[in-house]
Design an enzyme around this catalytic site. Sequence first.
Site: not given
Ligand SMILES: *Cc1c(COP(=O)(O)O)cnc(C)c1O
Length: 817
Positions: A351, A544-545, A550, A652, A656
């Site tokens: 990952h 995102k985190r 990032k 991911t 979304k």
């Molecule tokens: C989808 C999701 C992530 C992943 O987000 P990335 O932008 O791909 O890092 C992280 N936290 C939550 C709560 C999510 O729903």
Amino acid sequence: MSKPLSDHDKRKQISVRGLAGVENVTDLKTNFNRHLHFTLVKDRNVATRRDYYFALANTVRDHLVGRWIRTQQHYYEKDPKRVYYLSLEFYMGRTLQNTMVNLALENACDEAVYQLGLDMEELEDIEEDAGLGNGGLGRLAACFLDSMASLGLAAYGYGIRYEFGIFNQKIVNGWQVEEADDWLRYGNPWEKARPEYMRPVHFYGRTEHHPDGVKWVDTQVVLALPYDTPVPGYRNNVVNTMRLWSAKAPCEFNLKDFNVGGYIQAVLDRNLAENISRVLYPNDNFFEGKELRLKQEYFVVAATLQDIIRRFKVSKFGSREIARTDFNKLPEKVRLNTTIRTYQTCAYTNHTVLPEALERWPIDLFQNLLPRHLEIIYEINRRHLERVASLFPGDTDRMRRMSLIEEGGIKRVNMAHLCIVGAHAVNGVARIHSDILKATVFKDFYEMDPHKFQNKTNGITPRRWLVMCNPGLAEVIAEVNRIGEDFIRDLDQLKKLLKFVNDEAFIRDVAKVKQENKLKFATHLEEHYKVKINPNSMFDIQVKRIHEYKRQLLNCLHIITFYNRIKKEPNKQWSPRTIMIGGKAAPGYHTAKMIIRLITAIGEVVNNDPVVGDRLKVIFLENYRVTLAEKAVPAADLSEQISTAGTEASGTGNMKFMLNGALTIGTMDGANVEMAEEAGEDNIFIFGMRVEDVEAMDKKGYNASEYYNRIPELKQAIDQIAGGFFSPKQPDLFKDIVNLLMHHDRFKVFADYEDYIKCQEKVSALYKKPKEWVKKVIYNIAGSGKFSSDRTISQYAREIWGVEPSLEKIAAPDDPK
Ligand SMILES: *Cc1c(COP(=O)(O)O)cnc(C)c1O
């Protein structure tokens, strides 16, 4: 003139929410009242809103039970090949609405709740998130469970039932403060304890080598107590199981030789054993190397393997085979004859390529906790290196690189190497990431076993990430004269929307849904955070985190530049933006916490500047989690996916947003590459270095001051951060961040600054042409079918697991009356 629809009436109109037949509604009301009385032991005079939530949850849960039993019975009868998904994280979020969606109960429940004088959204908001994950990896596991059930796979999720999930984030004076996530405090209506399947797990001790074999003795035993949660498929009557283990001290724990006084201490010490499932480690993409974490990893694996073998032994096929064979030969027997095989059984998904995230356990720690397992790893390594030596004679440096045991400094077990050796398939999670694995981190292993290496691009479940969170958009797509509802099971059908790119009515509907979602989110933020938002501004979101790779800092530099430009030419027609950034910082990650502080500091200055007015607002979205994602994603106009090329394995969140009608500004990284391909390069805002450019720069050397000295607006922004413009009371507050950006930025923020700003100008220009914007949105939605986790799981099933997905329903049970 008709009066505006209430939220209840709006939900009722939507067909994808199932039928609200009178019988259904009457039954639901009856059962709700029965649960309030018999399960909650309350009447309506004293019931709280939480009682109503629990009564509703139990009412909905009743509809799962028959299907759950029937599905498991069906698996026992048919004995299909089982799929076991082991993960330390399952970031499930809430369960109530997801259950109603997948069982087509949503409209009926809505109507029943309404007739009972209650508000569905208010009740839904009482449910705690199951926050048993950090970010993308944990959420992926949750999406996969939904897809495996929806595709009829005999699948099980196995993990840990953390008593405390990911911490709750509070922002206090601009700083992140962590709060324990006591999610089980009021009880969990979705789980069922299964003490009859409790398993012992051993730790510590020593090995004894006898002529007839090896014994692992003097161990400490911890019991693994399973809790099952139902995982319903989408309207196919399948209900799979997620089994989470909780640590329980045995009755005799520490009581072997107690004396008076020792007894009390022995009982108190039971906590030590039970700490194994106490708390989720809050690191995303970072390896901390704590013993308790290794205990958690071994705990889930040892309990799960015992459970799998128990299931195998009681299965029709397993018991038949074992009856004919010596039980000690089970591993060989099952490898030859059955669905369980050793080498053929395990597959490894990587990952991340960030070196600080890869697990390398110090030998001493490993030896102490799992002495026998370390001996076995040494033996695996001996055979592995023998094979390397025979295939690459004399290449001692390659042997050193490929060893499972790293020498030099403290000896460590390289877990990724162990996984590759033990697996028949190794995959990355987006095409670019899988290519990078073969070319860099796992190059030696690829050269030895090229056939093992595959790609499986990540996906998201369209049930939670469209039907559930954005019913308005699902509905305008599903209208009978558009494409119908089949896309919910088969997301590729979104391609049919290409016919409607120039359809005025569809363009209008898509724009209207987005506007409604933005209004709803703005209202939510105003209620919770007392901020005023311009709903006509572009909602520019990065959630995102918080992580250096990032590059939330690149976003910050754009915000500052945009602010400075407004200040410089206040009378120009700036395209207004509300820029929202949200995400948790690992509690021990100083830089990430400072990034949050910088965002809130920029917000304090920008949001209170009268010259700017409502043309730019900067909001930090507090406590980003699955439930907040479900509110933010449908409201976004612009999705920020701006990691340094080569660092984000897939992402991911990007998918979304694409599915929910946001345009993406992003780098050629992770799944963004494939998103550009599916939407068309003209319909996504790509900027910055490609992986090749980053590699070339690494060879040449990255010099941040070159950019700082050459680009006046960049220099201005950095000087402002460094000079206390955003922290007047503490001018040197951000010196570490400035020092990082100027002198040791592994992620090369400045190198992409110029192109990012130019690209943002294009975004702003397009936003002034709403119709052109929405057309690109439609291209994106139409191109997002590939990013369904149903597609991902079908590929895993066929190309790695050797099982066949199916859209067939299994027989429905008689619903409870
Ligand atoms: C989808 C999701 C992530 C992943 O987000 P990335 O932008 O791909 O890092 C992280 N936290 C939550 C709560 C999510 O729903």
